[in-house]
Design an enzyme around this catalytic site. Structure first.
Site, short mmCIF file in Angstrom:
data_model
loop_
_atom_site.label_atom_id
_atom_site.label_comp_id
_atom_site.label_asym_id
_atom_site.label_seq_id
_atom_site.Cartn_x
_atom_site.Cartn_y
_atom_site.Cartn_z
N GLN A 238 35.22 64.56 45.51
CA GLN A 238 34.50 65.09 44.61
C GLN A 238 34.13 66.49 44.99
OE1 GLN A 238 32.31 60.73 43.81
NE2 GLN A 238 31.43 62.24 42.63
N ARG A 385 26.01 57.50 39.98
CA ARG A 385 25.34 58.21 38.98
C ARG A 385 23.66 58.23 38.88
NH1 ARG A 385 29.41 56.85 34.16
NH2 ARG A 385 28.96 58.45 32.77
N CYS A 386 23.32 58.43 40.29
CA CYS A 386 21.88 58.20 40.64
C CYS A 386 21.14 59.49 40.44
CB CYS A 386 21.83 57.51 42.04
SG CYS A 386 21.91 58.87 43.44
N GLU A 754 24.76 61.47 34.17
CA GLU A 754 23.87 60.32 34.85
C GLU A 754 22.72 59.79 33.84
OE1 GLU A 754 24.81 61.46 39.42
OE2 GLU A 754 23.58 62.88 38.48
#
Lengths: 800, 289, 158
Positions: A238, A385-386, A754
């Site tokens: 990523q 997705r925090c 997110e």
């Protein structure tokens, strides 16, 4: 000069396909044909396969590793252990959080399934055959599994390698299993507020360990070109540039001799940010064997050894007035980081952006203390997705507000309206240190309430309660913080968290853009082209967007934490504006007017008060043929954007559930999600992000957990048990939106990826717990599996 | 993950398959649907040296009526069971159960024979076959024998099937008139084994229960007959009191393990709840209340 | 490690190959035939990313040996489009944002293709059951259901 006066303004705008268009996706063409290029699709001549021998134990000394039988297996070429990596100093690697992590277990293993040896073979079947034959002799040690016991005087010491260090990259620590202590806020004022409060609530709220489980696992193909001295690694990255820099730091290779390529990635969700032992071992194996080496992990490997998420053990308190106005928040957290502190987040923030725990509320004073600890479990914590621990913070505050609502007998939506930061308070400085950019929380919540007929739902609930039926209404009004971030306080291994966009316009009016981010399904090839299209007045269909190849893309910190639109999106807009500024000069030169006489509209500069205009398409040609005296030819630029602040997307979610009082089954009747991400680049893509994030939130709230038994054996770490909902379990979603632009972002956009996980989990959890609110239940632990819900039903005698 | 090395055999007749099983003993395994065996092999938890693929053997397939019996060939897929008009009309508990087993792709491969012979307490068909009073036709080197489903299951992965034997068909006695049947399964998601499940058959005569059978899935080392539950229904009008007694008896029979699907208390309670729901549905299908 | 010869049809073309008995069909397709459209997402036969059409049925090709496909017919995502013309399902996924990372998409398309062969006018609930053996982590399924619905409508009009 320009033609096409026949197109109306509306037609011209439509042909641009810019910001605001529900443009169909560019990337789909290859995916729907099965022509994506994921790392396991890569086949290089002479390529070998590597696979790991993994530890059976959570905590053990390695007495010996016998590779003789493995080396005799047909097809096996090498078995690499820590001893082989030691001369290169590669047996340990620095983490992105200032710690070190084992590449291959050296002297001891720290968690079950930790990598112990790397078998290199001609194909993946032979590699597995080889793995089976490696014999490791362990001496078991008592494991530390409970993070709440990590700091006890008699706790087993996990990290011998740093045991005598009083810091592991995050400030002073006070126990060998302690990683960091982080505090923010005002202890004295907070304690005083609690002492004086009319009402206080307190709850122990755990956010269990779960795992992002993207459908594609992690992997790479490492290819050392010995002739040219260049290492190329294709992989699930990523953040490809960060990987390149880190690889350079730990090997003797210059960055100019390293090429990192992220091809198509089958979902990231924060699982594919850091460097894993597989990448290092594949690279080392390639260097040693002279062949490309592929490593692709299995699903069980993925769930048990790569970046997990959450595992925050929180005690939260609110102090309030009798009518539910919050006066203070106080939070203590034990953060279970597993055996190594590996997570990727701005390094100055060991608990991420957790101090957004004031949420959408105007809380005058507060204090947060987070202690990170080691345990004999897989390393990680920041993923899924925090937004860097924002999911944990949002879950805590949304649960505490519901608990306060019960305590003060104020309706759960009403109590939020009473405590919201008011629109006129923006930009809002929270008591825990953030300056929220913009927001209108009351409008969002009221719009959501009207859409679901909230009053009607509460009436229905009251009637059902009379009949002994369990219906729950969950409200979650979250504010989250994304777009890391301002370089003054956001860096990863010293690299400032700016991001970048390079744009080059071709003579015939199409363009190519490259960015420092890397999409794993978010649709950057489509959406960034839209940003640029609007700024440049060229059709987005004619703007190619590339990411992921460090040989060509400008330096960036990658895609996670919803940072791409806030940071790289800003860079894209600004780069395009710089080009437009140059284009204006060119147009003035060609049209023989002064720049001040030119107005920009959609796709062209028009001489004020006349029909004379020049489209960007024609300007492009001029850039290569007819530029003013002293101006360089070409039409391109790069922008590196250092954001002045984070961005603060927000939302109001309402979830309705019906609970089967005999089985504990939770049926989600309705889920309504209103999101505000500022300027909306592509409504179709936004809706897709919300759907996907809510499905993940559903999985987390209803069933996901990575469980360890007392000996550190990981339970249920395959898809037999790890709950990934199918199309049958997954509810339907209704989405809505408001638009409160970000005042400091060039196009007013905040980012969205997110938000649905941040807001979705508390919405589900609040709904389920709300179903029992009339029976004195204030909290129920996640995940809300059938058997846990049934325990509450059984305790209350509701299942008879 | 990948399996270990094995030799592959593809017999074209049942006799040939059995001969191969006899020849290889516990080094050989029959391959039908493969969706229990192959995942085990990929994790290297099973490493048979020989696989005997029985899918191509025509005699092992098919669903048919044979006198008073319904006969299902061992390699009949769960998808075929789900779509069978004959079963829907005459033994609807099987299509009902098939819809709750695995997912569409797995049902296209998984077989009745495999589901019945595998010996995993999570398999659904065994309890149903026990409730139905089915018999398994087993062929080995020493010939054919019939084993009642109720006698077939001895422990986890321990059945009456010897290493050299093949389950070739399942014979279900035609249900009596006014018989209703139901399979109720609670699970975490599509594809999961049961947290608990109950198979119930109920035969009515003159408004009362003339006969009943209750069997439970995945709440013990084997599928479990719950004779106490059936006894609580026989002779009654299957009113609320009888149903409650039957559910309580089912719970007393259940002996589940604590795992990620739930605690012992929960799974026991679900054995009771699924029994309750299966009785209610079986009753209505039998033409009762 | 003795190999066996197999002969089968893949996406309408005759294929002859030699495989070890233990070679899984998914690996055969991806690595020997270079049909990398079908993907691997797990090793316990749950995720469905490997779904192909084998002898007229959707199967998880990670749970079938290549030798079992001897004499058979396989269709993968690469065989859906007719040359340059997309299948209505592919068109449907594109029009309805039925994919994000694309990793589950080939398996979804193949499952959906067979679903519509068996049930040309499914309800949304039937669609969800039909794809219940295909996991997706990105889309939340809603747009996939829309995409399949779109394709069914288009095919039923034709």
């Amino acid at each position: 000069m320009s033609d096409a006066k026949e197109m109306t303004l509306a037609e011209r705008e439509a042909s641009i396909g810019g910001i605001g268009t529900a443009r169909k996706r560019k990337e789909d063409a290859r995916f729907i044909r099965g022509k994506g290029n994921y790392v396991d699709d890569i086949k290089l001549p002479g390529m070998l396969h590597g696979d790991f021998v993994r530890s059976a134990y959570a905590h053990a000394r390695i007495k010996s590793i016998d590779t003789a039988e493995a080396l005799a297996v047909p097809g096996v070429l090498a078995v690499i252990t820590a001893k082989d990596l030691e001369p290169l100093n590669l047996h340990w690697m620095p983490t992105l959080a200032g710690d070190v992590a084992a590449v291959l277990a050296h002297k001891k293993v720290h968690f079950q399934n930790q990598e112990v040896a790397f078998v290199v073979a001609t194909d993946r079947y032979a590699a597995a055959d080889g793995v089976q034959k490696v014999e490791v002799d362990y001496q078991e040690l008592p494991p530390l599994i409970d993070p709440l016991k990590a700091l006890a005087a008699d706790a087993p010491i996990i990290r011998d390698d740093v045991a005598d260090q009083d810091e592991v990259g995050q400030g002073k620590r006070h126990h060998p299993n302690h990683i960091f202590e982080w505090q923010v806020g005002d202890t004295q004022a907070t304690d005083a507020a609690f002492a004086a409060a009319e009402v206080t609530v307190k709850a122990d709220i755990d956010y269990p360990r779960c795992h992002p489980s993207p459908l594609e696992t992690c992997g790479c193909v490492a290819a050392m070109d010995a002739v040219n001295g260049k290492l190329t690694v294709y992989g699930t990255f990523q953040a490809p540039h960060v990987i390149r820099t880190v690889v350079s730091m730990i090997t003797s290779l210059e960055e100019s001799s390293i090429r990192i390529v992220s091809p198509d990635i089958g979902g990231g969700f924060g699982n594919k940010v850091g460097a894993y032992p597989g990448y290092i071992c594949a690279a080392a194996a390639s260097i040693v064997t002279g062949h490309p080496v592929k490593w692709i992990e299995s699903r069980i490997d993925n769930l048990t050894s790569t970046a997990f998420a959450r595992d925050y053990h929180m005690t939260g308190e609110l102090a309030a007035t009798r009518d539910g106005r919050i006066q203070a928040v106080r939070v203590k957290v034990i953060a279970d980081h597993g055996a190594f502190n590996t997570h990727a987040q701005p390094m100055k923030w060991p608990a991420g952006l957790f101090n957004i725990v004031t949420g959408s509320y105007d809380i005058p004073v507060g204090h947060v203390k987070v202690d990170g600890v080691y345990t004999n479990k897989a390393p990680g914590g920041v993923a899924y997705r925090c937004s860097f621990r924002v999911t944990e913070a949002a879950y805590l505050i949304e649960r505490l507000v519901d608990i306060l609502a019960l305590e003060t007998a104020v309706d759960k939506a009403e109590i939020r309206l009473r405590n919201f930061i008011r629109p006129e308070q923006f930009p809002y400085k929270s008591s825990l240190g953030w300056e929220y950019d913009s927001g209108d929380y009351p409008t969002a919540l009221k719009q959501a309430m009207a859409a679901v007929d909230y009053a009607g739902l509460r009436q229905e609930q009251a009637a059902k309660r009379e009949r002994g039926e369990l219906m729950g209404i969950g409200v979650a009004t979250f504010t989250e913080i994304v777009g890391a971030g301002p370089v003054r306080n956001c860096d990863i291994v010293g690299l400032g968290m700016f991001d970048s966009c390079e744009i080059r316009v071709h003579p015939t009016g199409s363009a190519i853009a490259r960015l420092g981010t890397k999409s794993q399904g978010q649709g950057h090839e489509t959406t960034f082209a839209q940003i640029i299209a609007t700024e440049l007045g060229l059709p987005s269909d004619n703007i190619t967007v590339e990411e992921g190849d460090t040989d060509t893309a400008p330096y960036g910190l990658g895609t996670y934490g919803s940072r791409s639109t806030p940071v790289a999106g800003a860079a894209a807009a600004r780069a395009a504006r710089k080009i437009r500024a140059k284009a204006k000069k060119i147009a003035a030169h060609v049209l023989e007017v002064s720049e001040v006489d030119l107005e920009w509209q959609v796709d062209r500069f028009t001489v004020t008060g006349s029909d004379i205009s020049m489209t960007m398409k024609d300007i492009a040609m001029a850039a290569y043929s007819n530029v003013p005296e002293g101006m360089e030819h070409g039409l391109e630029t790069t922008d590196y954007y250092n954001p002045p602040n984070f961005t603060y997307p927000f939302g109001a979610y309402i979830c309705v559930v019906d609970i089967d009082r005999f089985t504990g089954d939770v049926a989600v009747r309705r889920f309504y999600a209103l999101d505000d991400c500022g300027t909306r680049i592509n409504p179709m893509v936004i809706e897709g992000q919300i759907h996907g994030g809510l499905a993940e939130a559903y999985g987390i709230a209803l069933g996901q957990e990575i469980v360890y038994d007392a000996m550190g054996n990981v339970q249920g770490a395959s898809l037999m048990d790890y709950f990934l909902p199918s199309a049958v379990e997954t509810p339907e979603w209704q989405t809505d939106f408001t638009v409160t632009p970000c005042p400091h972002h060039p196009i007013g956009a905040k980012g969205i990826g997110e938000s649905p996980n941040v807001g979705g989990v508390p919405a589900f959890s609040n709904a389920i717990i709300d179903a029992f609110g009339h029976l004195g239940v204030t909290h129920m632990p996640m995940p809300h599996t059938q058997w846990r819900v049934w325990q509450t039903l059984n305790e209350l005698g509701l299942n008879t | 993950m990948t399996p270990g090395v094995f030799e592959y055999h593809r017999p074209t007749s049942v006799a040939e398959a059995v001969a191969l099983l006899a020849r290889f003993g516990d080094d050989g395994k029959a391959l039908a649907g493969g969706h229990s065996l192959i995942p085990m092999m990929k994790l290297r938890l099973a490493e048979p040296a020989h696989l005997i693929d029985i899918n191509g053997i025509a005699d092992l397939g098919g669903i048919r009526a044979d006198g008073d019996d319904i006969v299902i060939g061992a390699t009949t897929t769960l998808a075929a069971v789900l779509g069978s008009d004959l079963l829907r009309d005459r033994c609807p508990i099987l299509p009902q159960a098939a819809a709750q087993i695995a997912d569409p792709q797995v049902r296209n491969c998984g077989t009745i024979g495999g589901n019945c012979a595998n010996g995993d307490p999570g398999n659904d068909c065994p309890a149903i076959m026990m409730a139905l009073g089915a018999r398994y036709l087993v062929l080995g080197a020493s010939g054919t024998r019939e084993v009642a489903a109720r006698d077939f299951y001895h422990g986890v992965y321990a059945t009456a099937l010897a290493d050299d034997e093949l389950l070739t068909e399942v014979r279900i006695p035609a249900p009596a008139a006014d018989t209703g049947m139901s399979y109720q399964k609670i699970k975490r998601k599509v594809g999961d084994f049961a947290i608990a499940a109950a198979a119930v058959t109920l035969t009515l005569a003159d408004g009362a229960c003339a006969d009943a059978a209750v069997a439970l899935t995945n709440v013990g080392d084997t599928p479990l007959m719950a004779p106490g539950a059936a006894a609580a229904l026989k002779g009654t009008k299957v009113d609320q009191a009888a149903i409650a007694a039957a559910a309580a008896a089912a719970m007393a029979t259940a002996d589940p393990v604590h795992d990620l699907r739930g605690t012992v208390a929960y799974r026991t309670a679900m054995a009771g709840e699924m029994t309750r729901r299966a009785i209610a549905e079986a009753l209505s299908r039998a033409g009762g209340a | 490690m003795a190999t066996r010869k197999i002969a089968l049809t893949v996406n309408g073309e005759a294929v002859a190959a030699e495989v070890e008995p233990r070679t899984l069909l998914i690996h055969f397709l991806r690595e020997q035939l270079d049909l990398t459209g079908s993907h691997i997402g797990c090793e316990t036969s749950h995720c469905g990313a490997c779904t192909v059409d084998l002898n007229g049925k959707s199967v998880k090709s990670c749970t079938v040996f290549a030798v079992q496909a001897d004499g058979g017919e396989v269709r993968t995502v690469e065989g859906l489009a007719a040359g340059a013309d997309l299948h209505p399902l592919q068109e449907g996924f594109f029009q309805n944002h039925g994919l994000q990372c694309g990793y589950c998409t080939p398996g979804m398309l193949t499952s959906a293709w067979r679903l519509l062969q068996e049930n040309p006018d499914p309800t949304d609930a039937e669609i969800r059951i039909g794809i219940s053996g295909n996991l997706c982590r990105c889309t939340g399924y809603q747009n996939i259901v829309k995409a399949i619905r779109y394709a069914a409508d288009k095919m039923n009009q034709a």
